[in-house]
Design a protein around this motif. Structure first.
Motif, mmCIF file in Angstrom:
data_model
loop_
_atom_site.group_PDB
_atom_site.id
_atom_site.type_symbol
_atom_site.label_atom_id
_atom_site.label_comp_id
_atom_site.label_asym_id
_atom_site.label_seq_id
_atom_site.Cartn_x
_atom_site.Cartn_y
_atom_site.Cartn_z
ATOM 1 N N MET A 9 1.017 -1.022 0.411
ATOM 2 C CA MET A 9 0.207 -0.032 0.002
ATOM 3 C C MET A 9 0.794 0.779 0.001
ATOM 4 S SD MET A 9 -2.584 -1.454 2.681
ATOM 5 C CE MET A 9 -4.104 0.565 2.934
ATOM 6 N N ASP A 10 1.270 1.379 -1.085
ATOM 7 C CA ASP A 10 2.879 2.497 -0.861
ATOM 8 C C ASP A 10 3.564 2.525 -0.989
ATOM 9 O OD1 ASP A 10 2.524 3.180 1.557
ATOM 10 O OD2 ASP A 10 2.900 5.167 1.649
ATOM 11 N N GLY A 42 -1.167 -3.800 6.989
ATOM 12 C CA GLY A 42 -1.450 -2.731 5.963
ATOM 13 C C GLY A 42 -1.038 -2.176 6.738
ATOM 14 N N THR A 43 -0.293 -1.591 7.903
ATOM 15 C CA THR A 43 -0.198 -0.648 8.836
ATOM 16 C C THR A 43 1.196 0.164 8.521
ATOM 17 O OG1 THR A 43 0.287 -1.984 10.746
ATOM 18 C CG2 THR A 43 -2.173 -1.169 10.143
ATOM 19 N N LEU A 44 1.845 -1.051 9.279
ATOM 20 C CA LEU A 44 3.466 -0.020 9.879
ATOM 21 C C LEU A 44 4.230 -0.449 8.013
ATOM 22 C CD1 LEU A 44 4.111 -1.320 13.537
ATOM 23 C CD2 LEU A 44 3.137 1.792 12.154
ATOM 24 N N ALA A 45 5.097 0.273 8.221
ATOM 25 C CA ALA A 45 6.165 -0.353 7.308
ATOM 26 C C ALA A 45 7.255 -0.816 7.724
ATOM 27 C CB ALA A 45 6.341 1.135 6.040
#
Length: 438
Positions: A301-302, A308-311
């Motif tokens: 997600m980008d 779906g939250t932390l990179a």
């Protein structure tokens, strides 16, 4: 000998000035000379109190330009004196609104009363040392540290860093082994986790049972302990933040490193960038497999993100993303041969914009322009990251292991030793041990 005498004279001058400003400790109704986080004394547990008091004192003494060796030694002596008292005397009753079913059995302490007692101890040590100053033993190895940090375009600054060349003095380690500790923490979702890690990690390292025999193990395990401690605090205080972290502990002629997440450490040896570690990112195959085996997911997600939250895939804190966001650090150890120029620690706001081989060119360029003065090398590196498009918080810490003028002279004498066209860092050298924790 002259340097030691000058250091002793500076220490005595500082003590004299401090005691002129504080001829007696503040009275019960008078304000303390420091401002605790949040503007109140807080409610630390007995396990947290020494580190948090030491951090207050480091800020207070540093703000008065105390000689670092003296400041660290004063803090150690005052903490030792405080721990001779019964901390149960400072226990605080549960406050209104605290959950009756809270299963955390650690008692909380009255932070304001504790700080007042601690300042009194610090003041007493200053009085004693003004009359008879103990020896202040500096490092035997060369070390010059350059640090720069910027909020950049972000709304808040969530990075923190620690620089402790006076590690031995802060923890009363009296052997003849040089020790120095450095760390960079990159917070997300708030500053609490990064603040906590910057206050407690080095204390946990120093108190680890293996600090003398196995410093790498002490460093690695202390990340997990710091994570556990912060998670307990996060449950008590309903905190959601997390922080990546990278640390370096120099012990004699060894460099020990440990890390969680995508903050990184690198080494430069005779003008060549040396890769020491691989950051923890969700797209790493081993990290992806670990997360999915626990029932989590890694999605794009980008950028690649955990659930779906932390990179990042490992960090201190992130209470509601455990166990997918692991608090287990990786670590490694390396021999220091004397050929090393500097070690650099930085957050992803730097390394996402600047490649390791570019660091070498930027530092060399800075040393040429400043005639071998490396004190503002980190500032130049931060500026380069901003120029390259970084909009994140940026923190860079450069610890020169040789005199910057010698680094510059070697490169000018043998330009091939620091080529500008290397597009990749050298592989890890003198590898001692690296362990992965899942």
């Amino acid at each position: 000998m002259a340097c030691l005498e000058a250091a002793a004279a500076a220490a005595r001058a500082f003590l004299g000035g401090l005691l002129r400003d504080f001829p007696r400790p503040p009275g019960p109704e008078e304000a303390l000379p420091w401002s605790p986080p949040g503007g109140r004394g807080g409610r630390p547990s007995p396990a947290e109190a020494p580190a948090e008091l030491a951090e207050l004192a480091r800020s207070f003494l540093g703000g008065r330009n105390a000689p670092p060796l003296l400041a660290a030694s004063l803090i150690h002596a005052a903490i030792c004196d405080l721990l001779q008292t019964d901390l149960n005397d400072f226990k605080k009753q549960k406050v209104e609104g605290e959950e009756a079913g809270d299963h955390d059995t650690s008692p909380s302490l009255d932070g304001e009363l504790l700080q007042r007692c601690f300042f009194n101890k610090l003041w007493e040590v200053c009085c004693k040392w003004q009359n008879q100053l103990p020896p202040l033993k500096p490092l035997q190895r060369y070390l010059q540290v350059s640090i720069h940090a910027t909020r950049n375009t972000r709304r808040k600054m969530e990075d923190r860093h620690v620089s402790l060349p006076e590690f031995n003095q802060l923890f009363g380690m009296m052997d003849d082994v040089d020790r120095a500790f450095f760390a960079v923490f990159d917070g997300h979702g708030g500053i609490d986790a990064a603040n906590y890690a910057a206050t407690h990690l080095h204390v946990n390292v120093a108190h680890h049972k293996e600090i003398l025999k196995n410093p790498e193990e002490a460093l690695r395990d202390s990340f997990q302990k710091t994570d556990d401690m912060f998670l307990a605090k996060a449950k008590r205080e309903k905190l959601r933040s997390g922080s990546t972290g990278v640390s370096a502990l120099i012990v004699g002629n060894k460099l020990h490193i440990a890390w969680l997440g995508d903050s990184q450490v690198m080494l430069v040896q005779r003008g060549k960038a040396i890769t020491l570690m691989e950051p923890h990112k969700p797209e790493r195959e081993d990290e992806k497999q670990r997360i999915e085996a626990l029932g989590g997911c890694v999605t794009y997600m980008d950028c690649w993100r955990v659930n779906g939250t932390l990179a990042v895939s490992r960090a201190i804190g992130d209470l509601f993303q455990k166990p997918y966001i692991s608090g287990c650090a990786d670590s490694a150890s390396f021999d220091l041969t004397g050929a090393e120029d500097y070690v650099l620690l930085a957050c992803d706001g730097f390394f996402d914009a600047i490649r390791p081989f570019e660091v070498v060119d930027l530092v060399l360029e800075h040393l040429i322009q400043n005639k071998g003065d490396g004190l503002k090398a980190a500032e130049r590196l931060v500026a380069a990251a901003k120029e390259s498009g970084s909009t994140d918080n940026i923190t860079v810490l450069v610890a020169f292991l040789r005199e910057p003028r010698a680094v510059l002279a070697d490169c000018l004498e043998d330009p091939k030793s620091c080529p500008a066209d290397d597009c990749a860092a050298e592989p890890v050298f003198s590898f001692v041990r690296s362990e992965t924790n899942n």
